[in-house]
Each structure stands twice: as structure tokens, then as C-alpha cells.
Design an enzyme around this catalytic site. Structure first.
Site, PDB file in Angstrom:
ATOM      1  N   ASP A  78       0.821  -1.210   0.000  1.00  0.00           N
ATOM      2  CA  ASP A  78       0.000   0.000   0.000  1.00  0.00           C
ATOM      3  C   ASP A  78       0.852   1.256   0.000  1.00  0.00           C
ATOM      4  O   ASP A  78       2.033   1.237   0.359  1.00  0.00           O
ATOM      5  CB  ASP A  78      -0.949   0.005   1.205  1.00  0.00           C
ATOM      6  CG  ASP A  78      -0.216   0.078   2.539  1.00  0.00           C
ATOM      7  OD1 ASP A  78       0.764  -0.688   2.723  1.00  0.00           O
ATOM      8  OD2 ASP A  78      -0.622   0.878   3.413  1.00  0.00           O
ATOM      9  N   GLU A 172       0.164  -1.297   5.652  1.00  0.00           N
ATOM     10  CA  GLU A 172       1.236  -0.883   6.570  1.00  0.00           C
ATOM     11  C   GLU A 172       1.118   0.593   6.910  1.00  0.00           C
ATOM     12  O   GLU A 172       1.357   1.000   8.047  1.00  0.00           O
ATOM     13  CB  GLU A 172       2.599  -1.177   5.939  1.00  0.00           C
ATOM     14  CG  GLU A 172       3.797  -0.958   6.874  1.00  0.00           C
ATOM     15  CD  GLU A 172       4.340   0.467   6.894  1.00  0.00           C
ATOM     16  OE1 GLU A 172       5.185   0.770   7.751  1.00  0.00           O
ATOM     17  OE2 GLU A 172       3.924   1.297   6.037  1.00  0.00           O
TER      18      GLU A 172
END
Length: 414
Positions: A78, A172
């Protein structure tokens, strides 16, 4: 074998921006797109790989050194909610110094006057954006470097290496990367996240972290008849913020200094909300910061009445140092790998977090290595091609170092 830079450019073209304040993992369904792509590419290389319902990707590179420890390599897919990762227009600029014009139409310039790190890369090839989105080197550079290593061993199976476990995580950037990570299934003895910054960085200290939410309840009434009656929630929220230490804001801190960071605020006379993060490397100072916030809340409630201000503090992750210190071969071998590739190792504390922090407390010791990038989370993010290539070589050397050792030699794995 596909060039590392081409692989990276493919991955940054996929929008994987995660979202704050979502309980589900992944927080955005679009992260599955890159997860599936990576899984299929690993399978095409001949590896066992899976992509699960939470967008985690697990894969195994079989080793040819059966007694070597099993090493894990982890990166997150991400990108930050702080800046758009959609329609990234990446380009490569041979940097000769001075300003880089990112976007002529909008007059957007990347300048060493603002980002002095550029001065270190004169003569290098920099991957930049058009100044309207982030680049995504955090952490698609780490993903690319790991995938390039997988491609290398697929084409060179006799090159010395122990078994390597690959893990790609979602979310994350919003603190949920390890939320559903299956350490037991992953099956590594220890690991490294490739989620750091500029070339040479080795990180095994991170902030202790907490999120803090403040809700203020006020009372509205026509301002013409408000005397002794109106309770303005926005003003009380501002008063609470003023009670926090001025010099403990991010703009005044560096190194090991922690902070209170006001991330967002909204409200009106009736209701106001403040969102903070609290950070400190030192566990004692971290607890003291939370106590300061609680004292400020108590003061507000004593002044305006019980229940005026509601404070919610939630711990996010802890400093991985207390876990990594039991496994210092992870740091020593990372330094050795860098030195063998003519990279100066720089051990720095992370002024943030990484998946490895939580994973280290979940039974997978996991310090953080550089990816080569700079200016993460913003429109002026960039990464030198040469730094990516050198990081890839460092990780390959690290795998070789562990391939020449015996798992039985590590007392910490007993």
C-alpha cells in the site's frame, strides 16, 4: 530477466493507497490488484505462492543449503493516505544538479533548496513524479527489489541460498500491516522488512506509538444571547491542544525526540474532534506523554464539567529494539553485506513505524533495511535508480552470507 527499474515502474502504476479509520484489512479493495499480480508473477517463476482474502501474499523460494536458517523478506504494497497514488506519472531524470522541473504546466519544482538530499545524487538517474501524486517507492521499491531477487534465483537456482520466505502486506501505512499476518505459516526464522529510506540505512529502533482521539461536547445558543450559556466545543478543543507541550510538536523534534502530532480536526460549537498520534523511542517518556494528555483532559473536565472532553488513547506498536537486541546477528550481517557492496551502513532510529516492529513482537525478529528512496508520503518523493540496484545487490549478498552459515550456530534460534 526484467530490469529492476521496469518492474518498479509497472508496480507504481497500480493504485494501492490505503485508507485511515477502516477496520477491515485491506482497507481498500484495490490493494488486491497488486497482490494478485505479484502472486501470479511468483507462480510464473515456478514458486509456490498464495494471495489470501486479506491481500497478503506468501511465497517460498526453495533453498539449496538445507542447514541454513530460513530468512524472510517482507515489503508492503500500500501507499500512504497522505497523498494520492492514482495515475502516477513517473519519469527518469538524469540529475545534474539544481532544480528539477516536475510539471511545467503547474510550475512544480523539486529543489535542493528544500530537499538537500538531492545534492548527494548529482550524476544519478532519479525516478520522480509529475508533482501531482506520490511516487510509491514507499514501499513498491522494496516490493520490486524482493521480486527481482526472486527472479534471479528462478534463473540461477544453483546460486547459494537458503530457503527464502517472501511476504507482501497490505495496510502498513495505516498501522495494520501485520494484523492478519500468519507468522507460523510464513515459517521464517527471522526476517527483514525492506521499507527504509536512503541507501545504507539499517533500522532496528522505532517509535513507541499510540493514536489519540479527542471529542469535545459543547452547547450552542444564539450568539446574541450566549452570555454565561454558550460552551464552544471548538474553543475548548483549541484550549486542550494549547495544554500540550509546544516544543514536542514534530516541527521541533528530531533524532530520538518524540512528539504529539495533531493530524486532523473538525467541529462546530456543539461538537469538535481532534486526532493525534503520540510517538517516543523511550518507553518511559512515551508513558509520560500519555499522562500529560490525560492530565490536560482532566483539567478541561474540571473547568467545564465532567464529560465535556472524552479522551481515547490506543497503543499502536512498540519499539522493536528490545526484541532485536536478542538477535544482533541480523544487524551485524546487514552491515557486512553493505560493506561488501561498497555501501556505507548507517544505523538510524526510525522516526515512524514499520511492519517489522509488530512482527518482532509476534515472534519474527525483523529489522528494517533501506530501499533507496527519499521524501516519502508526498509529491516530491523520488528514488535513484542506482540506489535501488545497489539495495538489490545488498539483499542478495545478505542471503549469501546466511547461506554459508548453519542454523544450529544461532543460539537465538534454539
Amino acid at each position: 530477466m526484467e530490469k529492476l527499474v521496469n518492474r518498479f515502474l509497472r508496480y507504481v502504476s497500480v493504485d494501492t493507497q490505503s485508507a485511515e479509520d477502516k477496520e477491515c484489512v485491506p482497507s481498500t479493495e484495490k490493494q488486491h490488484v497488486l497482490a494478485q499480480m505479484l502472486c501470479e508473477e511468483l507462480q510464473a517463476m515456478g514458486y509456490e505462492a498464495e494471495h489470501d482474502a486479506h491481500a497478503y501474499v506468501y511465497a517460498t523460494i526453495p533453498g539449496n543449503r538445507p542447514n541454513a536458517p530460513v530468512i524472510g523478506l517482507i515489503a508492503h504494497m500500500d501507499t500512504s493516505p497522505d497523498c494520492s497514488g492514482k495515475d502516477v506519472k513517473a519519469k527518469i531524470v538524469h540529475y545534474e544538479g539544481g532544480d528539477i522541473l516536475l510539471n511545467e504546466e503547474k510550475g512544480i519544482v523539486l529543489s535542493p533548496a528544500q530537499y538537500e538530499s538531492l545534492d548527494r545524487y548529482v550524476g544519478k538517474d532519479l525516478i520522480v513524479t509529475d508533482g501531482t501524486t506520490l511516487l510509491g517507492a514507499d514501499d513498491k521499491a522494496g516490493v520490486s527489489e524482493i521480486m527481482q531477487l526472486a527472479a534471479y534465483y528462478a534463473e540461477n537456482p544453483d546460486a547459494p541460498h537458503g530457503t527464502i520466505k517472501i511476504g507482501f502486506t497490505p495496510d502498513e501505512e495505516v498501522g495494520n500491516g501485520p494484523a492478519f499476518f500468519d507468522v507460523e505459516k510464513f515459517g521464517a526464522d527471522f526476517g527483514y522488512t525492506l521499507d527504509g529510506g536512503e541507501l545504507g540505512e539499517i533500522e532496528y529502533e522505532n517509535f513507541n506509538a499510540a493514536s489519540m482521539k479527542v471529542h469535545v461536547s459543547g452547547l450552542n445558543i444564539h450568539p446574541g444571547s450566549a452570555k454565561d450559556k454558550m460552551v464552544n466545543a471548538c474553543l475548548i478543543a483549541m484550549e486542550f491542544n494549547a495544554l500540550l507541550p509546544e516544543q514536542q510538536k514534530p516541527a521541533y523534534t528530531e533524532g530520538y525526540e518524540g512528539f504529539f502530532h495533531l493530524c486532523g480536526m473538525e467541529g462546530d460549537v456543539e461538537n469538535a474532534e481532534l486526532a493525534y498520534i503520540i510517538r517516543d523511542h523511550d518507553a518511559k517518556k512515551f508513558e509520560e506523554k500519555k499522562a500529560v494528555a490525560e492530565a490536560a483532559a482532566s483539567f478541561i473536565n474540571a473547568k467545564y464539567g465532567k464529560g465535556t472532553l472524552t479522551l481515547t488513547i490506543k497503543d499502536s506498536y512498540r519499539n522493536m529494539k528490545e526484541q532485536i537486541e536478542k538477535h544482533m546477528h541480523l544487524i551485524e550481517n546487514a552491515r557486512k553485506a553493505m560493506e561488501s557492496e561498497d555501501v556505507l551502513p548507517i544505523t538510524v532510529p526510525i522516526r515512524g513505524g514499520t511492519d517489522g516492529a509488530r512482527l518482532s513482537f509476534m515472534g519474527l525478529p525483523c529489522p528494517n533495511l533501506c530501499t533507496g528512496g527519499a521524501n516519502f508520503h508526498g509529491r516530491f518523493e523520488y528514488i535513484p535508480v542506482q540506489s535501488m540496484e545497489k539495495t538489490y545487490e545488498v539483499v542478495k549478498k545478505l542471503v549469501e552470507i546466511y547461506a554459508e552459515t548453519d542454523r544450529a550456530d544461532y543460539a537465538d534460534l534454539a
